[in-house]
Motif scaffolding. Structure first.
Motif, PDB file in Angstrom:
ATOM      1  N   UNK A 113       0.838  -1.208   0.000  1.00 32.13           N
ATOM      2  CA  UNK A 113       0.000   0.000   0.000  1.00 32.13           C
ATOM      3  C   UNK A 113       0.869   1.253   0.000  1.00 32.13           C
ATOM      4  N   UNK A 119       1.226   1.647  -7.287  1.00 32.45           N
ATOM      5  CA  UNK A 119      -0.237   1.756  -7.416  1.00 32.45           C
ATOM      6  C   UNK A 119      -0.595   2.428  -8.735  1.00 32.45           C
ATOM      7  N   UNK A 129      -7.135  -4.114 -10.840  1.00 26.70           N
ATOM      8  CA  UNK A 129      -8.008  -3.594  -9.797  1.00 26.70           C
ATOM      9  C   UNK A 129      -7.504  -4.109  -8.451  1.00 26.70           C
ATOM     10  N   UNK A 130      -7.603  -3.259  -7.423  1.00 18.93           N
ATOM     11  CA  UNK A 130      -7.294  -3.732  -6.071  1.00 18.93           C
ATOM     12  C   UNK A 130      -8.546  -4.376  -5.500  1.00 18.93           C
ATOM     13  N   UNK A 131      -8.448  -5.656  -5.147  1.00 23.00           N
ATOM     14  CA  UNK A 131      -9.637  -6.410  -4.730  1.00 23.00           C
ATOM     15  C   UNK A 131      -9.616  -6.786  -3.252  1.00 23.00           C
ATOM     16  N   UNK A 132      -8.515  -6.512  -2.577  1.00 21.35           N
ATOM     17  CA  UNK A 132      -8.418  -6.825  -1.155  1.00 21.35           C
ATOM     18  C   UNK A 132      -7.275  -6.013  -0.567  1.00 21.35           C
ATOM     19  N   UNK A 133      -7.420  -5.625   0.694  1.00 15.03           N
ATOM     20  CA  UNK A 133      -6.317  -4.959   1.410  1.00 15.03           C
ATOM     21  C   UNK A 133      -6.070  -5.755   2.670  1.00 15.03           C
ATOM     22  N   UNK A 147       1.314  -3.486   4.868  1.00 17.25           N
ATOM     23  CA  UNK A 147      -0.034  -3.535   4.315  1.00 17.25           C
ATOM     24  C   UNK A 147       0.100  -3.739   2.807  1.00 17.25           C
ATOM     25  N   UNK A 149      -1.987  -4.564  -1.049  1.00 19.88           N
ATOM     26  CA  UNK A 149      -3.209  -4.633  -1.833  1.00 19.88           C
ATOM     27  C   UNK A 149      -3.086  -5.828  -2.767  1.00 19.88           C
TER      28      UNK A 149
ATOM     29  N   UNK B 120      -6.301   8.231  -0.276  1.00 15.02           N
ATOM     30  CA  UNK B 120      -5.286   7.185  -0.133  1.00 15.02           C
ATOM     31  C   UNK B 120      -5.000   6.859   1.330  1.00 15.02           C
ATOM     32  N   UNK B 130     -13.269  -2.011   0.185  1.00 15.34           N
ATOM     33  CA  UNK B 130     -12.741  -3.150  -0.578  1.00 15.34           C
ATOM     34  C   UNK B 130     -13.124  -4.471   0.086  1.00 15.34           C
ATOM     35  N   UNK B 131     -12.775  -4.624   1.351  1.00 14.28           N
ATOM     36  CA  UNK B 131     -12.956  -5.931   1.992  1.00 14.28           C
ATOM     37  C   UNK B 131     -14.399  -6.182   2.433  1.00 14.28           C
ATOM     38  N   UNK B 136     -13.964  -2.553  -5.842  1.00 16.96           N
ATOM     39  CA  UNK B 136     -12.590  -2.671  -6.312  1.00 16.96           C
ATOM     40  C   UNK B 136     -12.016  -1.267  -6.485  1.00 16.96           C
ATOM     41  N   UNK B 137     -10.779  -1.091  -6.077  1.00 12.75           N
ATOM     42  CA  UNK B 137     -10.099   0.170  -6.409  1.00 12.75           C
ATOM     43  C   UNK B 137      -9.644   0.058  -7.860  1.00 12.75           C
ATOM     44  N   UNK B 138     -10.143   0.935  -8.713  1.00  8.95           N
ATOM     45  CA  UNK B 138      -9.900   0.777 -10.150  1.00  8.95           C
ATOM     46  C   UNK B 138      -9.023   1.897 -10.724  1.00  8.95           C
ATOM     47  N   UNK B 140      -6.099   5.195  -9.457  1.00  7.74           N
ATOM     48  CA  UNK B 140      -5.366   5.855  -8.380  1.00  7.74           C
ATOM     49  C   UNK B 140      -4.975   7.251  -8.844  1.00  7.74           C
TER      50      UNK B 140
END
Lengths: 156, 180
Positions: A113, A119, A129-133, A147, A149, B120, B130-131, B136-138, B140
């Motif tokens: 992160x 990023x 795409x970020x699908x989990x953190x 951390x 992503x 951010x 997200x969780x 989804x973060x698409x 930035x």
């Protein structure tokens, strides 16, 4: 500039690993991959190692973990040597990876992160795409360290 | 945990503004390194959200009490936006945000894609969207990739933030809604 990916020969692994460690050390200031037994990790995961060449010169590398059954494939490690950065090589190399494995259903990757440069690269340029953190240690709200992503790019 | 959503009355807008300013400030002080004196979301920006085309202002209510609020923008093309969402600072960590999001999804079932964004630095929000909510973060936004919508009125955290999407409907569902 012509960017190509070619399999890393067995006798090139030492230089591959040295470059990888230098690149990651530079990215986050840690010796993350120094103590690790990378050759064993590559064996265990049956990883595909590729040299990134720019105009025939060795400028970086990629470690892929492929699952031929599910075609959920992973860009496990990916680096461009410091002196070759900011020339679009990373993106060009990623496009070659996509072309080399056209059966891929989903590409997976991950990035710290903290690493804003990554990023921008993965989300904005490569289309992940970020699908989990997640954090290895504790809930992400309670720490600034380690951390990550989890990233996915759905191909088809 | 369930919550209900009710349209915010005109005479409740002041409460909404005061509470969202407090909630956003807490996040920015806790996680973004901002000070208590910084204004994190200006009153005018909240009002601008209220007045946007397609905006619906909602109270999040639990057991008869307002515990948060949201502004959603509902568009004819079913690409809808979660413009603002907050939970009162004294009710953080009680699952209200996730319950509110479920209620919002249920309230606008025609939605094909939900969009939102968050700074951010706001890791708590990242974890939430997200969780927990399945966004989804698409994209930035950063100095190398600026948001086209961001003009001169920068807000704290506007230099680095994520855009999120949650795709709700597959092609089959889209076909169904065309028949209606």
């Amino acid at each position: 500039m012509t960017v190509e990916l070619v399999p890393t020969r067995y006798d090139e692994r030492e230089i591959f690993i040295a470059n990888l460690q230098a690149a990651f050390r530079r990215a986050d200031g840690t010796d993350k991959f120094h103590g690790e037994d990378l050759p064993r990790f590559f064996e265990r995961t049956n990883a595909v190692l590729l040299n990134v060449l720019a105009d025939k010169q060795l400028v970086g590398g990629a470690v892929l973990i492929l699952n031929y059954a599910t075609q959920r494939n992973k860009l496990s490690l990916f680096f461009v040597n410091a002196e070759w950065r900011n020339r679009g090589i990373g993106l060009a190399a990623w496009r070659v990876v996509e072309k080399l494995f056209p059966a891929t259903v989903v590409w997976e990757a991950s990035t710290p992160w903290q690493d804003k440069r990554n990023l921008h690269f993965y989300l904005n340029k490569c289309g992940f795409h970020a699908v989990s953190i997640y954090s290895a240690r504790q809930p992400v709200q309670q720490t600034d360290e380690e951390i990550y992503l989890a990233l996915e790019k759905i191909m088809r | 945990m369930t919550v209900e959503l009710f349209p915010t009355r005109d005479d409740e807008r002041e409460i909404f503004i005061r509470n969202i300013q407090a909630a956003f400030k807490k996040a920015a002080v806790d996680e973004g390194g901002f000070s208590d004196d910084d204004e994190i979301i200006a009153r005018e920006d909240v009002i601008e959200s209220f007045d946007a085309a397609g905006a619906q202002i909602l109270n999040i209510v639990r057991a008869g009490q307002i515990v948060g609020g949201a502004v959603v923008v509902i568009r004819p093309n079913n690409r809808n936006e979660l413009a603002l969402l907050y939970v009162n600072v004294e009710h953080l960590g009680e699952g209200i945000g996730a319950a509110a999001w479920r209620a919002i999804e249920a309230r606008y079932p025609q939605t094909e894609v939900w969009e939102t964004d968050t700074p951010y630095f706001a890791k708590r929000n990242l974890h939430f969207y997200i969780n927990k909510c399945g966004f989804h973060a698409v994209e930035f936004f950063c100095p190398h990739h600026k948001s086209p919508e961001l003009t001169d009125e920068d807000f704290p955290g506007s230099d680095y933030f994520f855009r999120f999407e949650k795709v709700m409907h597959g092609i089959g569902n889209r076909g169904q809604s065309m028949v209606k």
